[in-house]
Design a protein around this motif. Structure first.
Motif, PDB file in Angstrom:
ATOM      1  N   GLY A   1       0.838  -1.086  -0.001  1.00 15.15           N
ATOM      2  CA  GLY A   1      -0.043  -0.142   0.073  1.00 15.15           C
ATOM      3  C   GLY A   1       0.968   1.228   0.049  1.00 15.15           C
ATOM      4  N   ARG A   2       2.099   1.271   0.291  1.00 21.03           N
ATOM      5  CA  ARG A   2       2.890   2.399   0.252  1.00 21.03           C
ATOM      6  C   ARG A   2       3.515   2.562  -1.327  1.00 21.03           C
ATOM      7  NH1 ARG A   2       6.553   1.008   5.075  1.00 21.03           N
ATOM      8  NH2 ARG A   2       6.774  -1.049   4.370  1.00 21.03           N
ATOM      9  N   PRO A   3       3.567   3.811  -1.852  1.00 19.07           N
ATOM     10  CA  PRO A   3       4.361   4.114  -3.091  1.00 19.07           C
ATOM     11  C   PRO A   3       5.917   3.808  -2.884  1.00 19.07           C
ATOM     12  CG  PRO A   3       3.674   6.121  -2.027  1.00 19.07           C
ATOM     13  CD  PRO A   3       3.066   4.980  -1.205  1.00 19.07           C
ATOM     14  N   ILE A   4       6.452   3.226  -3.779  1.00 20.51           N
ATOM     15  CA  ILE A   4       7.903   2.909  -3.643  1.00 20.51           C
ATOM     16  C   ILE A   4       8.589   3.211  -5.037  1.00 20.51           C
ATOM     17  CG2 ILE A   4       7.959   1.370  -1.892  1.00 20.51           C
ATOM     18  CD1 ILE A   4       8.020  -1.049  -3.911  1.00 20.51           C
ATOM     19  N   ARG A   5       9.711   3.408  -5.039  1.00 20.36           N
ATOM     20  CA  ARG A   5      10.660   3.318  -6.327  1.00 20.36           C
ATOM     21  C   ARG A   5      11.404   1.840  -6.254  1.00 20.36           C
ATOM     22  NH1 ARG A   5      10.825   6.137 -10.419  1.00 20.36           N
ATOM     23  NH2 ARG A   5      13.232   6.527 -10.688  1.00 20.36           N
ATOM     24  N   VAL A   6      11.484   1.373  -7.541  1.00 18.57           N
ATOM     25  CA  VAL A   6      12.094   0.384  -7.638  1.00 18.57           C
ATOM     26  C   VAL A   6      13.232   0.428  -8.593  1.00 18.57           C
ATOM     27  CG1 VAL A   6      11.810  -2.102  -8.692  1.00 18.57           C
ATOM     28  CG2 VAL A   6       9.615  -0.851  -7.442  1.00 18.57           C
ATOM     29  N   LYS A   7      14.260  -0.578  -8.331  1.00 15.27           N
ATOM     30  CA  LYS A   7      15.480  -0.298  -9.103  1.00 15.27           C
ATOM     31  C   LYS A   7      15.818  -1.733  -9.317  1.00 15.27           C
ATOM     32  CE  LYS A   7      19.481   0.932  -7.092  1.00 15.27           C
ATOM     33  NZ  LYS A   7      20.675   1.750  -6.366  1.00 15.27           N
ATOM     34  N   TYR A   8      16.203  -1.983 -10.670  1.00 12.27           N
ATOM     35  CA  TYR A   8      16.842  -3.249 -10.962  1.00 12.27           C
ATOM     36  C   TYR A   8      18.530  -2.903 -11.529  1.00 12.27           C
ATOM     37  CZ  TYR A   8      12.222  -5.491 -11.803  1.00 12.27           C
ATOM     38  OH  TYR A   8      10.972  -5.762 -11.758  1.00 12.27           O
ATOM     39  N   LEU A   9      19.119  -3.644 -10.959  1.00 13.60           N
ATOM     40  CA  LEU A   9      20.723  -3.773 -11.448  1.00 13.60           C
ATOM     41  C   LEU A   9      21.186  -4.965 -12.022  1.00 13.60           C
ATOM     42  CD1 LEU A   9      23.041  -1.339 -11.142  1.00 13.60           C
ATOM     43  CD2 LEU A   9      23.764  -2.694  -9.060  1.00 13.60           C
ATOM     44  N   TRP A  10      21.703  -4.951 -13.472  1.00 13.24           N
ATOM     45  CA  TRP A  10      22.307  -6.090 -13.905  1.00 13.24           C
ATOM     46  C   TRP A  10      23.704  -5.788 -13.611  1.00 13.24           C
ATOM     47  CZ3 TRP A  10      20.734 -10.673 -15.254  1.00 13.24           C
ATOM     48  CH2 TRP A  10      19.363 -10.928 -15.451  1.00 13.24           C
ATOM     49  N   SER A  11      24.564  -6.674 -13.363  1.00 14.83           N
ATOM     50  CA  SER A  11      26.108  -6.354 -13.239  1.00 14.83           C
ATOM     51  C   SER A  11      26.928  -7.750 -13.093  1.00 14.83           C
ATOM     52  CB  SER A  11      26.530  -5.625 -12.027  1.00 14.83           C
ATOM     53  OG  SER A  11      26.214  -6.549 -10.824  1.00 14.83           O
ATOM     54  N   ARG A  12      28.107  -7.745 -13.155  1.00 16.59           N
ATOM     55  CA  ARG A  12      29.166  -8.977 -13.176  1.00 16.59           C
ATOM     56  C   ARG A  12      28.710  -9.827 -14.203  1.00 16.59           C
ATOM     57  NH1 ARG A  12      28.968 -10.680  -6.814  1.00 16.59           N
ATOM     58  NH2 ARG A  12      29.121  -8.608  -5.812  1.00 16.59           N
ATOM     59  N   ILE A  13      28.570  -9.273 -15.436  1.00 28.08           N
ATOM     60  CA  ILE A  13      28.279  -9.917 -16.593  1.00 28.08           C
ATOM     61  C   ILE A  13      29.452 -10.572 -17.370  1.00 28.08           C
ATOM     62  CG2 ILE A  13      27.109  -9.796 -18.797  1.00 28.08           C
ATOM     63  CD1 ILE A  13      25.558  -7.461 -17.491  1.00 28.08           C
ATOM     64  N   THR A  14      29.603 -11.891 -17.345  1.00 25.29           N
ATOM     65  CA  THR A  14      30.527 -12.349 -18.178  1.00 25.29           C
ATOM     66  C   THR A  14      29.723 -13.420 -19.056  1.00 25.29           C
ATOM     67  OG1 THR A  14      30.728 -14.403 -16.707  1.00 25.29           O
ATOM     68  CG2 THR A  14      32.124 -12.512 -16.084  1.00 25.29           C
ATOM     69  N   GLY A  15      30.471 -14.175 -19.850  1.00 26.80           N
ATOM     70  CA  GLY A  15      30.091 -15.320 -20.565  1.00 26.80           C
ATOM     71  C   GLY A  15      29.241 -16.418 -20.164  1.00 26.80           C
ATOM     72  N   SER A  16      29.631 -16.552 -18.726  1.00 27.08           N
ATOM     73  CA  SER A  16      28.748 -17.617 -18.003  1.00 27.08           C
ATOM     74  C   SER A  16      28.321 -17.239 -16.776  1.00 27.08           C
ATOM     75  CB  SER A  16      29.816 -18.725 -17.873  1.00 27.08           C
ATOM     76  OG  SER A  16      31.099 -18.373 -17.129  1.00 27.08           O
ATOM     77  N   THR A  17      28.213 -16.188 -16.418  1.00 30.24           N
ATOM     78  CA  THR A  17      27.639 -15.542 -15.234  1.00 30.24           C
ATOM     79  C   THR A  17      27.170 -14.276 -15.196  1.00 30.24           C
ATOM     80  OG1 THR A  17      29.573 -14.570 -14.286  1.00 30.24           O
ATOM     81  CG2 THR A  17      29.363 -16.956 -13.754  1.00 30.24           C
TER      82      THR A  17
END
Length: 159
Positions: free
Chosen positions: A117-133
């Motif tokens: 019931g409370r307004p929020i901001r949402v954040k997604y973060l993509w990091s540590r990207i390699t070919g296998s992780t």
């Protein structure tokens, strides 16, 4: 489609099948410091001739296993992604999108939503990207993004 519009390759790293290790905050926005860990899986593919992609997830949350899906669309004019989420807990509900882009190998995406019931901001973060992780994180803010509580980590390992 405009002849100058080109698909964006930012999420090409995610295409395919993954094992996921989740680290999930037991209670959100409650000053909780208790985490649980569990396994899941993710399979991602391109759609719309490369102007979007989607993934399907098996989320093994103890006591509340469910399936979820991300839908990502690329807007060539604004140079940003929009990411939508839906899952089997509320199958007719499309969660509000987050929007953003990648910079120097890190993807940051923000949006507005509500939590308990409370307004929020949402954040997604993509990091540590390699070919296998790769790593995905989710954080919530009650104060327009001045402070954030990270409440979910997903560490991806390619199958």
């Amino acid at each position: 489609m405009s002849t100058t519009a080109k698909p964006n390759a930012d999420f090409d790293f995610l295409m395919g099948t993954w094992k996921c290790r989740h680290r999930y905050l037991v209670r959100r926005l409650a000053h909780c410091h208790d985490w649980i860990e569990f396994d899941g899986s993710c399979t991602a593919r391109k759609i719309l001739d490369g102007f979007g992609n989607m993934d399907e997830n098996d989320i093994g949350l103890p006591g509340d296993r469910y399936c979820g899906m991300s839908l990502r669309t690329w807007d060539h004019e604004t140079r940003r992604w929009s990411i939508y989420w839906l899952d089997s807990r509320r199958p007719g509900h499309l969660f509000p999108p987050v929007h953003g882009r990648f910079d120097k190998g890190v993807g940051t995406f923000h949006g507005n939503d509500t939590f308990e019931g409370r307004p929020i901001r949402v954040k997604y973060l993509w990091s540590r990207i390699t070919g296998s992780t790769a790593r995905w994180e989710q954080a919530f803010s009650l104060d327009e993004g001045n402070t954030w509580e990270t409440n979910w980590y997903m560490d991806f390992t390619r199958v």
